[in-house]
Design an enzyme around this catalytic site. Structure first.
Site, PDB file in Angstrom:
ATOM      1  N   LYS A 146      -9.374  -0.429  -5.829  1.00 31.75           N
ATOM      2  CA  LYS A 146      -9.445   0.268  -4.538  1.00 31.75           C
ATOM      3  C   LYS A 146     -10.803   0.922  -4.338  1.00 31.75           C
ATOM      4  O   LYS A 146     -11.264   1.689  -5.185  1.00 31.75           O
ATOM      5  CB  LYS A 146      -8.341   1.335  -4.480  1.00 31.75           C
ATOM      6  CG  LYS A 146      -8.318   2.146  -3.180  1.00 31.75           C
ATOM      7  CD  LYS A 146      -7.846   1.326  -1.979  1.00 31.75           C
ATOM      8  CE  LYS A 146      -7.968   2.076  -0.659  1.00 31.75           C
ATOM      9  NZ  LYS A 146      -6.854   2.971  -0.383  1.00 31.75           N
ATOM     10  N   ASP A 159       1.264   2.617   3.583  1.00 32.97           N
ATOM     11  CA  ASP A 159       0.407   3.793   3.384  1.00 32.97           C
ATOM     12  C   ASP A 159       1.233   5.074   3.487  1.00 32.97           C
ATOM     13  O   ASP A 159       0.743   6.092   3.987  1.00 32.97           O
ATOM     14  CB  ASP A 159      -0.763   3.811   4.375  1.00 32.97           C
ATOM     15  CG  ASP A 159      -1.862   4.761   3.925  1.00 32.97           C
ATOM     16  OD1 ASP A 159      -1.876   5.149   2.740  1.00 32.97           O
ATOM     17  OD2 ASP A 159      -2.708   5.133   4.762  1.00 32.97           O
ATOM     18  N   HIS A 167       0.851  -1.205   0.000  1.00 29.16           N
ATOM     19  CA  HIS A 167       0.000   0.000   0.000  1.00 29.16           C
ATOM     20  C   HIS A 167       0.885   1.253   0.000  1.00 29.16           C
ATOM     21  O   HIS A 167       1.400   1.645   1.039  1.00 29.16           O
ATOM     22  CB  HIS A 167      -0.905   0.010   1.240  1.00 29.16           C
ATOM     23  CG  HIS A 167      -1.915   1.120   1.257  1.00 29.16           C
ATOM     24  ND1 HIS A 167      -3.240   0.917   1.580  1.00 29.16           N
ATOM     25  CD2 HIS A 167      -1.808   2.458   0.996  1.00 29.16           C
ATOM     26  CE1 HIS A 167      -3.893   2.066   1.521  1.00 29.16           C
ATOM     27  NE2 HIS A 167      -3.044   3.038   1.180  1.00 29.16           N
ATOM     28  N   HIS A 218       1.361   5.474  -1.713  1.00 28.59           N
ATOM     29  CA  HIS A 218       0.939   6.609  -2.542  1.00 28.59           C
ATOM     30  C   HIS A 218       2.198   7.192  -3.160  1.00 28.59           C
ATOM     31  O   HIS A 218       3.058   7.712  -2.436  1.00 28.59           O
ATOM     32  CB  HIS A 218       0.238   7.669  -1.682  1.00 28.59           C
ATOM     33  CG  HIS A 218      -1.026   7.155  -1.082  1.00 28.59           C
ATOM     34  ND1 HIS A 218      -2.250   7.265  -1.706  1.00 28.59           N
ATOM     35  CD2 HIS A 218      -1.258   6.491   0.083  1.00 28.59           C
ATOM     36  CE1 HIS A 218      -3.181   6.690  -0.950  1.00 28.59           C
ATOM     37  NE2 HIS A 218      -2.599   6.213   0.138  1.00 28.59           N
ATOM     38  N   HIS A 271      -4.854  -0.601   5.819  1.00 28.50           N
ATOM     39  CA  HIS A 271      -4.455   0.164   7.018  1.00 28.50           C
ATOM     40  C   HIS A 271      -5.425   0.004   8.183  1.00 28.50           C
ATOM     41  O   HIS A 271      -6.065   0.943   8.634  1.00 28.50           O
ATOM     42  CB  HIS A 271      -4.234   1.650   6.712  1.00 28.50           C
ATOM     43  CG  HIS A 271      -5.237   2.272   5.786  1.00 28.50           C
ATOM     44  ND1 HIS A 271      -6.594   2.247   5.999  1.00 28.50           N
ATOM     45  CD2 HIS A 271      -5.077   2.935   4.613  1.00 28.50           C
ATOM     46  CE1 HIS A 271      -7.203   2.877   5.021  1.00 28.50           C
ATOM     47  NE2 HIS A 271      -6.317   3.302   4.166  1.00 28.50           N
ATOM     48  N   HIS A 310     -10.767   1.022   1.855  1.00 26.81           N
ATOM     49  CA  HIS A 310     -10.568   2.062   2.871  1.00 26.81           C
ATOM     50  C   HIS A 310     -11.818   2.009   3.733  1.00 26.81           C
ATOM     51  O   HIS A 310     -12.866   2.534   3.365  1.00 26.81           O
ATOM     52  CB  HIS A 310     -10.397   3.441   2.220  1.00 26.81           C
ATOM     53  CG  HIS A 310     -10.127   4.523   3.227  1.00 26.81           C
ATOM     54  ND1 HIS A 310      -8.931   5.183   3.321  1.00 26.81           N
ATOM     55  CD2 HIS A 310     -10.915   5.035   4.224  1.00 26.81           C
ATOM     56  CE1 HIS A 310      -8.974   6.055   4.316  1.00 26.81           C
ATOM     57  NE2 HIS A 310     -10.172   5.994   4.882  1.00 26.81           N
TER      58      HIS A 310
HETATM   59  O1  DOR Z   1      -3.623   9.566   5.482  1.00 26.35           O
HETATM   60  C1  DOR Z   1      -3.999   9.265   4.358  1.00 26.35           C
HETATM   61  N1  DOR Z   1      -3.443   9.800   3.255  1.00 26.35           N
HETATM   62  N2  DOR Z   1      -5.004   8.389   4.216  1.00 26.35           N
HETATM   63  C2  DOR Z   1      -5.550   8.113   3.039  1.00 26.35           C
HETATM   64  O2  DOR Z   1      -6.469   7.337   2.990  1.00 26.35           O
HETATM   65  C3  DOR Z   1      -5.093   8.796   1.819  1.00 26.35           C
HETATM   66  C4  DOR Z   1      -3.723   9.289   1.965  1.00 26.35           C
HETATM   67  C5  DOR Z   1      -3.327  10.267   0.886  1.00 26.35           C
HETATM   68  O3  DOR Z   1      -3.505   9.960  -0.304  1.00 26.35           O
HETATM   69  O4  DOR Z   1      -2.827  11.327   1.227  1.00 26.35           O
HETATM   70 ZN    ZN Z   2      -3.530   4.999   1.510  1.00 22.37          ZN
END
Ligand code: DOR
Ligand code: ZN
Length: 343
Positions: free
Chosen positions: A99, A247, A13, A15, A174, A136
Site C-alpha cells: 500500500k 474502505d 479494502h 481497515h 477508493h 491512495h
Molecule cells: O477515510 C479514511 N479513513 N481514509 C483513509 O485513507 C484512511 C482511513 C482510516 O484509516 O481511517
Molecule cells: Zn482505506
C-alpha cells in the site's frame, strides 16, 4: 419480496484496526466477506512481512472461527522499503499487496512516501514479481484544493508511474472522481480500481445536510454529484477493472465528533446491502455479482469463493451505535433504514 443470490463476495479494502477495536469490528466484515485485503496503517505501520504475519495472527484470534474468514495482508510502503522486503512479501504466501500512502494524506500516513521517485526501486521489484501496488491517490500539496487532490495526483504521479512501469499491477483505491474513472478505463489491463459503497451512494452534500456531519467525512472526501454518477456507471459497467472495496474505516465516536475529527466511515455492518442499493438505483442488480465477487479475485489471481450469499429486499433500521473498545462507534445509516438485508 426480491431475493438475490450471488457468489460470496470479498472486500478488497478494509481497515480492521488492532486490539479491542479489531475485536469490535472484524466479525462485521467476516460475516459478509470470505476474504479481505487488510490495510497496514496501524501505529506503528505494518512495514515488514514479520509485522504482517503477527497482525494476521491477531486478526485470526479475534474472528469468529465459524465464519472461515481469510485476511489477505498488505505492507505499508515507506521511503526506506528495500526491494528485498518486496521479494520477501512475494514469497511469503500471506502478503498479497503493497500500500502506497503519500506522506500526510490520511490517517496514520506520516510514515508514507514523501516523493514517488524514492520508491521506484521497490516498485520495480513489484512489477517484476507481479505484486500489486495499492494506491491512495491524493496529492498532499497544500496549495491544491481538497476536492482536486485525486485529479492532480493522477496528472503528477500516476501518469508518469504507469508509463515507467507498464506491467505494474496497480489498484487505484477508493476511486472518487470522473477523472479517476477515465484514467483507469484508459490504462492497461493491469490497472484496476476499488469503489466504496459510500462514494456510490452519497455526494458531498451529505457532509453538510442541516449542519456539519462528521460521520460522512472520509478520505478521499465525498465529491460532487457528477463524480458519484461517473463512479456508479463504472461500477455497473461490467468492466472487470472496477471491483468492491468498502474502505470501512472505524473510529470511535469521540474521535469523529471532535473539533478535528478523524476521516473514515464505518460501513461494515451493512456494506453489501449498500452496494445492492446502489446497483438497484442504477437498475443493474444483475451486475452486482461480477463487481462484488468475481473481478477482484480475478485481478488478484485467486479462485472465486465456492459458496453463495443471499440478499433479501427487506428494510431494517441500523442501530445508532455499536460497542467499540472503551467508546462506541456510529455506523453509516445510524438510526436510518437499510433497504436490503442478508438472509
Ligand atoms: O477515510 C479514511 N479513513 N481514509 C483513509 O485513507 C484512511 C482511513 C482510516 O484509516 O481511517
Ligand atoms: Zn482505506
Amino acid at each position: 419480496m426480491q431475493r438475490l443470490s450471488i457468489t460470496r463476495p470479498d472486500d478488497w479494502h478494509v481497515h480492521l484496526r488492532d486490539g479491542a477495536a479489531l475485536s469490535a469490528v472484524v466479525n462485521f466484515t467476516a460475516r459478509q466477506f470470505r476474504r479481505a485485503i487488510v490495510m497496514p496503517n496501524l501505529a506503528p505501520a505494518v512495514t515488514r512481512v514479520a509485522d504482517a504475519a503477527a497482525y494476521r495472527d491477531r486478526i485470526l484470534a479475534a474472528v469468529d472461527p465459524a465464519l472461515h474468514f481469510e485476511p489477505l495482508m498488505t505492507l505499508y510502503l515507506t521511503d526506506q522499503t528495500p526491494a528485498s522486503e518486496i521479494i520477501a512479501a512475494a514469497n511469503s504466501g500471506i502478503v498479497m499487496a503493497i500500500k502506497l500512502y503519500p506522506a500526510g494524506a490520511t490517517t496514520h500516513s506520516n510514515a508514507g512516501v514523501t516523493e514517488i521517485t524514492r520508491v521506484y526501486p521497490a516498485i520495480a521489484a513489484m512489477e517484476e514479481r507481479g505484486v500489486p501496488l495499492l494506491v491512495h491517490a491524493e496529492t498532499t500539496d497544500p496549495h491544491v484544493d481538497v476536492f482536486d487532490r485525486e485529479k492532480v495526483y493522477i496528472e503528477r504521479v500516476l501518469v508518469p508511474l504507469i508509463a515507467r512501469f507498464p506491467k505494474l499491477k496497480m489498484v487505484f483505491e477508493h476511486l472518487t472522481t470522473k477523472e479517476g474513472v477515465a484514467f483507469v478505463q484508459h490504462a492497461p489491463r493491469n490497472v484496476a480500481a476499488t469503489l466504496t459503497a459510500h462514494h456510490l451512494l452519497y455526494n458531498r452534500n451529505a457532509m453538510f445536510q442541516g449542519g456539519i456531519r462528521p460521520h460522512f467525512y472520509c478520505l478521499p472526501v465525498l465529491k460532487r454529484e457528477e463524480h458519484r454518477t461517473a463512479l456508479l456507471s463504472a461500477a455497473v459497467s461490467g468492466s472487470p477493472k472496477f471491483f468492491l472495496g468498502t474502505d470501512t474505516a472505524p473510529h470511535a465516536r469521540g474521535k469523529k465528533e471532535h473539533a478535528c475529527g478523524c476521516a473514515g466511515m464505518f460501513t461494515a455492518p451493512c456494506a453489501l446491502e449498500l452496494y445492492a442499493e446502489a446497483f438497484e438505483q442504477a437498475n443493474a442488480l444483475d451486475k452486482l455479482e461480477g463487481f462484488a465477487a468475481h473481478f477482484g479475485a480475478e485481478f488478484y489471481g485467486l479462485p472465486r469463493n465456492p459458496d453463495k450469499i443471499t440478499l433479501v429486499k427487506d428494510t431494517w433500521t441500523m442501530p445508532d451505535h455499536y460497542a467499540f473498545a472503551d467508546d462506541v462507534i456510529v455506523p453509516i445509516r445510524a438510526n436510518e433504514q437499510v433497504r436490503w438485508r442478508i438472509a
